[in-house]
Design a protein around this motif. Structure first.
Motif, short mmCIF file in Angstrom:
data_model
loop_
_atom_site.label_atom_id
_atom_site.label_comp_id
_atom_site.label_asym_id
_atom_site.label_seq_id
_atom_site.Cartn_x
_atom_site.Cartn_y
_atom_site.Cartn_z
N ASP A 188 0.82 -1.22 0.00
CA ASP A 188 0.00 0.00 0.00
C ASP A 188 0.85 1.27 0.00
O ASP A 188 0.51 2.26 -0.63
N LEU A 189 1.96 1.24 0.73
CA LEU A 189 2.76 2.47 0.89
C LEU A 189 3.63 2.76 -0.32
O LEU A 189 3.93 3.91 -0.61
N LYS A 190 4.07 1.70 -0.98
CA LYS A 190 4.96 1.86 -2.14
C LYS A 190 6.16 2.76 -1.86
O LYS A 190 6.47 3.65 -2.66
N LEU A 191 6.81 2.53 -0.74
CA LEU A 191 8.00 3.32 -0.42
C LEU A 191 9.18 2.82 -1.23
O LEU A 191 9.21 1.66 -1.64
N GLU A 192 10.16 3.69 -1.37
CA GLU A 192 11.37 3.28 -2.08
C GLU A 192 12.09 2.19 -1.27
O GLU A 192 12.53 1.19 -1.82
N ASN A 193 12.20 2.40 0.04
CA ASN A 193 12.78 1.38 0.91
C ASN A 193 11.66 0.69 1.69
O ASN A 193 10.96 1.32 2.46
N LEU A 194 11.53 -0.60 1.46
CA LEU A 194 10.47 -1.34 2.15
C LEU A 194 10.71 -1.35 3.65
O LEU A 194 11.84 -1.35 4.11
N LEU A 195 9.62 -1.35 4.41
CA LEU A 195 9.73 -1.56 5.85
C LEU A 195 9.98 -3.04 6.06
O LEU A 195 9.30 -3.88 5.46
N CYS A 196 10.94 -3.39 6.90
CA CYS A 196 11.20 -4.82 7.05
C CYS A 196 11.27 -5.27 8.51
O CYS A 196 11.62 -6.41 8.78
N GLY A 197 10.88 -4.41 9.47
CA GLY A 197 10.97 -4.79 10.87
C GLY A 197 9.75 -5.57 11.34
O GLY A 197 8.61 -5.14 11.17
N LEU A 198 10.00 -6.72 11.94
CA LEU A 198 8.94 -7.49 12.58
C LEU A 198 9.41 -7.86 13.98
O LEU A 198 10.27 -8.73 14.14
N SER A 199 8.86 -7.19 14.99
CA SER A 199 9.23 -7.49 16.37
C SER A 199 8.19 -8.45 16.94
O SER A 199 7.08 -8.05 17.26
N MET A 200 8.56 -9.72 17.03
CA MET A 200 7.62 -10.74 17.52
C MET A 200 8.39 -11.95 18.01
O MET A 200 9.45 -12.27 17.50
N GLY A 201 7.84 -12.59 19.03
CA GLY A 201 8.48 -13.75 19.63
C GLY A 201 9.05 -13.43 21.00
O GLY A 201 9.74 -12.43 21.16
N MET A 202 8.71 -14.28 21.99
CA MET A 202 9.17 -14.10 23.37
C MET A 202 9.80 -15.42 23.83
O MET A 202 10.09 -16.29 23.02
N SER A 203 10.03 -15.55 25.14
CA SER A 203 10.80 -16.70 25.63
C SER A 203 10.30 -18.04 25.11
O SER A 203 11.10 -18.91 24.76
N HIS A 204 8.99 -18.23 25.07
CA HIS A 204 8.49 -19.58 24.78
C HIS A 204 8.25 -19.83 23.30
O HIS A 204 8.01 -20.97 22.91
N ASP A 205 8.27 -18.76 22.48
CA ASP A 205 7.91 -18.99 21.08
C ASP A 205 8.82 -18.28 20.07
O ASP A 205 8.47 -18.15 18.90
N PHE A 206 10.03 -17.87 20.51
CA PHE A 206 10.85 -17.04 19.61
C PHE A 206 11.37 -17.81 18.40
O PHE A 206 11.58 -17.22 17.33
N GLU A 207 11.57 -19.13 18.56
CA GLU A 207 12.08 -19.88 17.40
C GLU A 207 11.04 -19.93 16.28
O GLU A 207 11.36 -19.82 15.10
N ILE A 208 9.78 -20.10 16.67
CA ILE A 208 8.68 -20.08 15.69
C ILE A 208 8.61 -18.70 15.04
O ILE A 208 8.42 -18.58 13.82
N ALA A 209 8.77 -17.66 15.87
CA ALA A 209 8.70 -16.30 15.32
C ALA A 209 9.80 -16.08 14.28
O ALA A 209 9.57 -15.47 13.23
N ILE A 210 10.99 -16.61 14.56
CA ILE A 210 12.11 -16.47 13.60
C ILE A 210 11.77 -17.21 12.31
O ILE A 210 11.99 -16.70 11.22
#
Ligand code: PLP
Length: 227
Positions: A188-210
């Motif tokens: 939707d934004l069509k920026l020149e540089n794509l946003l690529c940050g995804l902050s997700m995953g905690m102690s019990h599920d970080f491997e799945i988040a990765i």
């Protein structure tokens, strides 16, 4: 187990998870969540090294006090809690990244006070859970468009806490969904540089988040023990 052992162990597990799905392990950052933990515990963690270490805190005043006490250590502070507008003053100039922007009002108030280039994430409340902060999926685009007009905030992407389930596989659909929401936002934004940050995953599920694309995992208990 000691804090340094735990950090080494988590970093190894992060690396393995990244390699399993063909990702570059250096593209994923560890935020050590140190809320309620002592100066001593944070100092121990910060000195594990090498180099720069990122810590996450949920309470503005607590972050402020810890940052002051630990001045001189190579620490980058992320704010990951629900931020009340009257507490913004405590975060400045301590904080490198605010991961929990969930309204236009809050974005405006933060941008007025932080220095140019301060990183931020939009916090998403994916299931519209009443007990949680974060913006609903439908609100992401207007908020992102607004943040991009603000002078001081550098938008990185999206952050989320999925509904808790002790079985980490139950988090996977939410991680997938957040990634899809980021893809859609980029479309939707069509920026020149794509946003690529995804902050997700905690102690019990970080491997799945990765496996589902996390670029930041936020880990407290598995490093510092229970709270
Ligand atoms: C406390 C907290 C974490 C860390 O949770 P653990 O289960 O202890 O790893 C991560 N993210 C946020 C937003 C938190 O509040």
């Amino acid at each position: 187990m000691s804090i340094s052992y735990n950090i080494t162990n988590i970093k190894n597990r992060m690396s393995c998870a990244a390699k399993r799905c063909g990702r570059d392990p250096t593209s994923i950052r560890l935020v050590a969540v140190s809320k309620t933990k002592s100066f001593m515990a944070i100092r121990e963690a910060a000195l594990v090294g090498p180099g720069h270490f990122v810590f996450g805190e949920n309470y503005a005043q607590e972050l402020h006090d810890k940052a002051l006490e630990l001045t001189g250590l190579p620490i980058e502070w992320h704010f990951i809690g629900h931020l009340q507008k009257n507490k913004i003053k405590y975060l400045i100039p301590m904080v490198a990244c605010i991961e929990t922007i969930d309204s236009i009002e809050l974005a405006n108030a933060i941008s007025k006070r932080v220095t140019r280039g301060t990183e931020c994430f939009i916090e998403v409340n994916i299931e519209d859970e009443k007990s949680k902060s974060g913006i609903t999926p439908a609100g992401i685009l207007p908020l992102a468009e607004h943040i991009l007009t603000l002078p001081n905030l550098n938008l990185q992407g999206l952050m989320m806490i999925p509904p808790f389930d002790p079985n980490p596989e139950k988090s996977r659909p939410y991680f997938k969904k957040l990634r899809e929401l980021l893809d859609k936002l980029n479309g939707d934004l069509k920026l020149e540089n794509l946003l690529c940050g995804l902050s997700m995953g905690m102690s019990h599920d970080f491997e799945i988040a990765i496996e589902e694309g996390a670029t930041i995992v936020r880990i407290g208990t598995a490093i510092f023990g229970g709270r």
